[in-house]
Design an enzyme around this catalytic site. Sequence first.
Site, short mmCIF file in Angstrom:
data_model
loop_
_atom_site.label_atom_id
_atom_site.label_comp_id
_atom_site.label_asym_id
_atom_site.label_seq_id
_atom_site.Cartn_x
_atom_site.Cartn_y
_atom_site.Cartn_z
N CYS A 22 3.19 -14.09 8.94
CA CYS A 22 3.97 -13.45 8.22
C CYS A 22 5.84 -13.43 9.45
O CYS A 22 5.32 -13.47 10.06
CB CYS A 22 3.28 -11.61 8.82
SG CYS A 22 4.16 -10.47 7.20
N CYS A 77 8.90 -7.99 6.26
CA CYS A 77 8.21 -9.08 6.07
C CYS A 77 8.55 -10.28 5.55
O CYS A 77 7.93 -10.58 5.38
CB CYS A 77 6.40 -8.35 5.23
SG CYS A 77 5.91 -7.12 6.08
N LYS A 111 -2.92 -5.21 0.31
CA LYS A 111 -2.98 -4.68 1.64
C LYS A 111 -1.56 -3.23 1.00
O LYS A 111 -0.72 -3.62 0.63
CB LYS A 111 -2.01 -6.00 2.52
CG LYS A 111 -1.45 -4.90 3.56
CD LYS A 111 -0.80 -6.20 3.74
CE LYS A 111 0.07 -5.96 5.85
NZ LYS A 111 0.74 -6.55 6.41
N LYS A 159 -6.92 -4.04 3.46
CA LYS A 159 -6.28 -3.65 4.73
C LYS A 159 -5.52 -2.30 4.28
O LYS A 159 -5.19 -2.71 3.47
CB LYS A 159 -5.54 -4.38 5.77
CG LYS A 159 -4.45 -3.87 6.72
CD LYS A 159 -4.05 -5.00 7.30
CE LYS A 159 -3.63 -4.36 8.17
NZ LYS A 159 -2.90 -5.57 8.73
#
Length: 329
Positions: free
Chosen positions: A120, A130, A199, A252
Site C-alpha cells: 500500500c 492509499c 476491506k 478485514k
Amino acid sequence: MAYPIVRNRRLRNSAALRSLVRETNLEVNDFIAPIFVTEGEGIKEEITSMPGVYHWSLDTMEQELAEIVDLGIQAVLLFGVPDHKDPLGTSAYDDNGIVQRATRKIKSLYPEIVVIADTCLCQFTDHGHCGVVHTTECGAEIGNDDSLELLTKTAVSQAKAGADIIAPSNMMDGFVTAIRQGLDEAGFENTPIMSYSVKYSSAYYGPFREAAHSSPQFGDRKTYQMDPANAREALREAQSDVEEGADFLMVKPGLAYLDVVRMLRDRYSLPIVVYNVSAEYSMVKAAALQGWINEKEIVLETLTGMKRAGGDLIITYHAKDAARWLQGR
C-alpha cells in the site's frame, strides 16, 4: 427423534470426549504475526494503544523474529514505517526502502519464514491516502489507475527483495490485475497475491494508524474502502479478485464481519484470511489490564470463532500469546 432418546449432553461428558468431537481446531500454523519495522537503530518502542506490540528497527528486529520462530509461527506480515514521505509515496517502491531491507534481513536470518509484504502507499505518502491525490474543483480525490502503476512498482520491488507473498491492501479497482501482470512481467509469476479483497472503512483501525503512522491528513477513505453496512458488495469485490487472479481472499476487520467470512467461505475455494485487527486486540488488552476478562479464554474463543466462520488463516496481534497458550507455555 427427541428427548429422552436424544440427549446431546452425552458427547460433553468429559474433556477427552469433547476434544474427540470438536469440530473446529485452532492451531499455531493458522497464525500470521504482523511486524512493524522502522528506520533508525536500537529501537524497540511499544505502541501506546497496542500493549505488547512494538516498533522495531532492523538491528533489533531479530529479537522478535527469534521469538516468533521459537513459537512455531510460520508467517509474518511486514509493515514499514519510513523516515521519508512525499505525495507519491516513493519510498514504498524504493528497492532500498524499509520494507525491502527488512525483507532481505528476515530471509537471510530465517529463510523458512513466509514473508508477506503489505502493499500500500498510505504509510509512505505525506497525505496518508492509499493512492495518488488529485485536486479538482470539487476538492481532492484519489486517482485509481495512476495509483495502480505505483502499487505495481511497489509489489515488484517487494518481490525482488524476497517477499514470498504480496498482500495489496489499497482497495483500488483492478489492483489484483495490475499487480499480477506486473509480477508476471518481472519474472515473479509464482509469487502469490493475498488480496485484501473485502476491506471495510472501519473504526476498528484506530490503533493501527498510530502504529503505521498512516492516518489520512484530510478526508477519509470511504471512497475506496467499503461501507460497513454492505455484505452483497463484499461478494462483488471478492468475485473481482478471483477473476483477476488472487490466490487468497481476505476479510478485514474480522470480528464484526464473520457473516462476510462465512459468505466467502461458502462461495469460494480459495484460502480465506481473517484479519483480527488492531482495535479488536486493543479492546481485549484494555479489559484484561483492568481485570475484567480472562484474556487467554477470550482470545482463544475469538480466534476459534474466526476459524469456525470459515477462516483458514488469521492475521492477529495475539499470535505469540495464542501460540504460547496452545502449546501450554
